[in-house]
Design a protein around this motif. Structure first.
Motif, PDB file in Angstrom:
ATOM      1  N   ASN A 186       0.836  -1.266   0.330  1.00 39.91           N
ATOM      2  CA  ASN A 186       0.396  -0.140  -0.023  1.00 39.91           C
ATOM      3  C   ASN A 186       1.140   1.153   0.159  1.00 39.91           C
ATOM      4  OD1 ASN A 186      -1.755   2.047   0.636  1.00 39.91           O
ATOM      5  ND2 ASN A 186      -2.396   1.103   2.191  1.00 39.91           N
ATOM      6  N   SER A 187       0.750   2.298  -1.128  1.00 39.33           N
ATOM      7  CA  SER A 187       2.346   2.928  -1.608  1.00 39.33           C
ATOM      8  C   SER A 187       1.440   4.199  -0.262  1.00 39.33           C
ATOM      9  CB  SER A 187       2.702   3.219  -2.870  1.00 39.33           C
ATOM     10  OG  SER A 187       1.482   3.299  -3.672  1.00 39.33           O
ATOM     11  N   HIS A 188      -0.469   4.304  -1.043  1.00 36.35           N
ATOM     12  CA  HIS A 188      -1.306   5.064  -0.914  1.00 36.35           C
ATOM     13  C   HIS A 188      -1.455   5.934   0.367  1.00 36.35           C
ATOM     14  CE1 HIS A 188      -2.746   4.796  -4.697  1.00 36.35           C
ATOM     15  NE2 HIS A 188      -2.154   3.244  -4.637  1.00 36.35           N
ATOM     16  N   ALA A 189      -0.953   4.852   1.284  1.00 36.89           N
ATOM     17  CA  ALA A 189      -1.135   5.167   3.165  1.00 36.89           C
ATOM     18  C   ALA A 189      -0.405   5.257   3.421  1.00 36.89           C
ATOM     19  CB  ALA A 189      -2.140   3.840   3.805  1.00 36.89           C
ATOM     20  N   PHE A 190      -0.099   6.661   5.348  1.00 33.15           N
ATOM     21  CA  PHE A 190       0.610   6.936   5.420  1.00 33.15           C
ATOM     22  C   PHE A 190       0.484   5.823   5.817  1.00 33.15           C
ATOM     23  CE2 PHE A 190       2.401   9.076   9.750  1.00 33.15           C
ATOM     24  CZ  PHE A 190       3.821   9.989   8.803  1.00 33.15           C
ATOM     25  N   ILE A 191       1.933   5.367   6.925  1.00 34.06           N
ATOM     26  CA  ILE A 191       2.226   4.671   7.204  1.00 34.06           C
ATOM     27  C   ILE A 191       2.785   5.066   9.209  1.00 34.06           C
ATOM     28  CG2 ILE A 191       3.357   2.242   8.129  1.00 34.06           C
ATOM     29  CD1 ILE A 191       3.247   1.605   4.978  1.00 34.06           C
ATOM     30  N   LEU A 192       2.446   4.504  10.091  1.00 27.80           N
ATOM     31  CA  LEU A 192       2.960   5.131  11.531  1.00 27.80           C
ATOM     32  C   LEU A 192       3.646   3.857  11.922  1.00 27.80           C
ATOM     33  CD1 LEU A 192       3.694   7.406  13.484  1.00 27.80           C
ATOM     34  CD2 LEU A 192       0.833   6.849  14.058  1.00 27.80           C
ATOM     35  N   GLN A 193       4.510   3.717  12.490  1.00 26.34           N
ATOM     36  CA  GLN A 193       4.970   2.739  13.842  1.00 26.34           C
ATOM     37  C   GLN A 193       4.529   3.029  14.867  1.00 26.34           C
ATOM     38  OE1 GLN A 193       9.795   1.680  12.866  1.00 26.34           O
ATOM     39  NE2 GLN A 193       9.548   2.899  11.404  1.00 26.34           N
ATOM     40  N   THR A 194       3.985   2.430  14.815  1.00 26.28           N
ATOM     41  CA  THR A 194       3.647   2.085  16.550  1.00 26.28           C
ATOM     42  C   THR A 194       3.817   1.356  17.739  1.00 26.28           C
ATOM     43  OG1 THR A 194       1.449   1.152  16.022  1.00 26.28           O
ATOM     44  CG2 THR A 194       1.164   3.079  15.649  1.00 26.28           C
ATOM     45  N   THR A 195       3.787   1.703  19.013  1.00 24.53           N
ATOM     46  CA  THR A 195       3.578   0.745  20.403  1.00 24.53           C
ATOM     47  C   THR A 195       2.467   0.767  21.014  1.00 24.53           C
ATOM     48  OG1 THR A 195       5.842   0.797  20.083  1.00 24.53           O
ATOM     49  CG2 THR A 195       4.415  -0.223  22.170  1.00 24.53           C
ATOM     50  N   ASN A 196       1.755  -0.082  21.253  1.00 25.40           N
ATOM     51  CA  ASN A 196       0.345  -0.478  22.320  1.00 25.40           C
ATOM     52  C   ASN A 196      -1.103   0.327  21.184  1.00 25.40           C
ATOM     53  OD1 ASN A 196       1.487  -1.203  24.313  1.00 25.40           O
ATOM     54  ND2 ASN A 196       2.431   0.461  24.670  1.00 25.40           N
ATOM     55  N   GLY A 197      -0.587   0.432  19.846  1.00 29.29           N
ATOM     56  CA  GLY A 197      -1.831   1.405  19.257  1.00 29.29           C
ATOM     57  C   GLY A 197      -2.100   3.366  19.751  1.00 29.29           C
ATOM     58  N   GLN A 198      -1.030   3.411  19.721  1.00 28.89           N
ATOM     59  CA  GLN A 198      -1.109   4.969  20.014  1.00 28.89           C
ATOM     60  C   GLN A 198      -0.489   6.082  19.107  1.00 28.89           C
ATOM     61  OE1 GLN A 198      -1.050   5.775  23.497  1.00 28.89           O
ATOM     62  NE2 GLN A 198      -1.996   3.852  23.621  1.00 28.89           N
ATOM     63  N   VAL A 199      -1.362   6.423  18.629  1.00 32.10           N
ATOM     64  CA  VAL A 199      -1.871   7.087  17.425  1.00 32.10           C
ATOM     65  C   VAL A 199      -2.461   8.980  17.280  1.00 32.10           C
ATOM     66  CG1 VAL A 199      -4.351   6.692  16.513  1.00 32.10           C
ATOM     67  CG2 VAL A 199      -2.154   7.261  14.771  1.00 32.10           C
ATOM     68  N   SER A 200      -2.067   9.933  16.800  1.00 33.99           N
ATOM     69  CA  SER A 200      -2.117  11.092  17.581  1.00 33.99           C
ATOM     70  C   SER A 200      -3.133  11.535  16.617  1.00 33.99           C
ATOM     71  CB  SER A 200      -1.045  11.889  16.568  1.00 33.99           C
ATOM     72  OG  SER A 200      -1.571  13.424  16.402  1.00 33.99           O
ATOM     73  N   TYR A 201      -4.327  12.058  17.004  1.00 24.80           N
ATOM     74  CA  TYR A 201      -5.762  12.210  16.417  1.00 24.80           C
ATOM     75  C   TYR A 201      -5.389  13.299  14.752  1.00 24.80           C
ATOM     76  CZ  TYR A 201     -10.462  12.972  15.173  1.00 24.80           C
ATOM     77  OH  TYR A 201     -11.873  13.344  15.165  1.00 24.80           O
ATOM     78  N   LYS A 202      -4.528  13.840  14.902  1.00 26.42           N
ATOM     79  CA  LYS A 202      -4.365  15.224  14.127  1.00 26.42           C
ATOM     80  C   LYS A 202      -3.898  14.470  12.993  1.00 26.42           C
ATOM     81  CE  LYS A 202      -2.313  19.116  16.644  1.00 26.42           C
ATOM     82  NZ  LYS A 202      -1.097  19.726  16.167  1.00 26.42           N
ATOM     83  N   LEU A 203      -3.276  13.316  13.124  1.00 29.83           N
ATOM     84  CA  LEU A 203      -3.287  12.221  12.132  1.00 29.83           C
ATOM     85  C   LEU A 203      -4.909  11.682  11.526  1.00 29.83           C
ATOM     86  CD1 LEU A 203      -0.603   9.528  12.305  1.00 29.83           C
ATOM     87  CD2 LEU A 203      -0.627  11.506  10.374  1.00 29.83           C
TER      88      LEU A 203
END
Length: 299
Positions: free
Chosen positions: A176-193
């Motif tokens: 998937n070259s379209h998606a932004f890929i975020l490396q995470t631990t415990n599913g932590q993601v900023s709501y801004k994304l």
């Protein structure tokens, strides 16, 4: 318009941790969340993580896709009628295909009230490296969940070495070259994304014309409203001109000589027309890849 996020990923990938964290961030922004949780078991274990003051709908022993799509539509309608919320989060089962899950969310009855922001897939990075041990069916679904994501969380990165982390990101980007890929631990993601996602396009049709609208996205939707009637043959001829990347169409189409707009469904090349006995809104929703480039029906 209510923002809607669809959380996808295998059981144990970290979806519930992400859900809990996102709910916390929404509350910090004074935004009211509502949640639909789709679980395959009889007991709502995951839903116990959602706080009591958050509107919650559970779908047990069912799937958000296919036969369960009507239930999902009913749950969403109930929330829209009875609850005050700003953001709707739908957590799918690990067994849900992203296209099927999106299909369940898009209903022409309330499409103009929802802003589908996108699919957020949580992928277990360790499982990714061990995917050859999965059955072919499960491995295929794993790939599809990654391929159709708008935002991809490569989770459990803390369990991998640096070289393994690099391998995971490189291979997922290949899928998937379209998606932004975020490396995470415990599913932590900023709501801004999440806020920056956008999977919904909309067009209002006064006359027949061609249109290119919306943003270029991998998996997205297009809402078309009709202000005149067509023959069934005209519609089916138009369907034949659509690219194979249009996976689903559903809604109500005004047909010449028929009192109420007819229920129309399209999937995998098959068309279905059904009579409708009450006057429904004359609009359809298309789901597919880059549907913003679809040509609206021409005479």
């Amino acid at each position: 318009m209510k923002d809607v996020y669809l959380f996808s990923g295998f059981l144990g990938s970290g979806k519930t941790s992400m859900l809990t964290n996102v709910i916390k961030q929404l509350k910090e922004r004074n935004l009211k969340p509502a949640v639909i949780m789709n679980e395959l078991g009889k007991l709502p274990f995951d839903s116990q993580t959602v706080e009591e003051d958050i509107p919650l709908k559970e779908m047990l022993e069912g799937c958000i896709c296919c036969s369960g799509s009507e239930k999902t539509e009913a749950q969403i309608q109930t929330l829209l009628l009875n609850e005050d919320f700003d953001v709707l989060i739908i957590e799918t089962t690990g067994a849900a295909h992203p296209v099927e899950a999106l299909d369940a969310v898009y209903s022409p009855l309330f499409a103009d009230q929802l802003n589908i922001k996108g699919i957020v897939t949580v992928a277990d990075s360790k499982l990714w490296l061990e995917r050859e041990s999965l059955t072919p069916q499960v491995r295929s679904l794993f790939l599809e969940q990654i391929r159709h994501a708008h935002l991809l969380l490569a989770n459990k990165m803390d369990l991998l070495s640096e070289s393994e982390q690099a391998k995971v990101i490189f291979e997922m980007q290949g899928i998937n070259s379209h998606a932004f890929i975020l490396q995470t631990t415990n599913g932590q993601v900023s709501y801004k994304l999440l806020e920056n996602l956008q999977a919904t396009s909309r067009i209002s049709k006064d006359d027949i014309h061609s249109a290119k609208i919306g943003k270029h996205l991998h998996l997205s939707s297009l809402l078309i409203e009709f202000n005149k009637s067509y023959t069934q043959q005209q519609i089916e001829d138009w369907i034949k001109t659509l690219p194979s990347t249009v996976y689903r169409i559903k809604g109500y189409i005004p047909v010449e000589g028929v009192k109420n707009p007819m229920l129309f469904q399209y999937a995998y090349g098959l068309v279905q027309w059904l009579p409708e006995y009450i006057k429904m809104p004359a609009k359809v929703v298309l789901i597919g890849e880059n549907v913003d480039e679809v040509k609206v029906i021409d005479e």
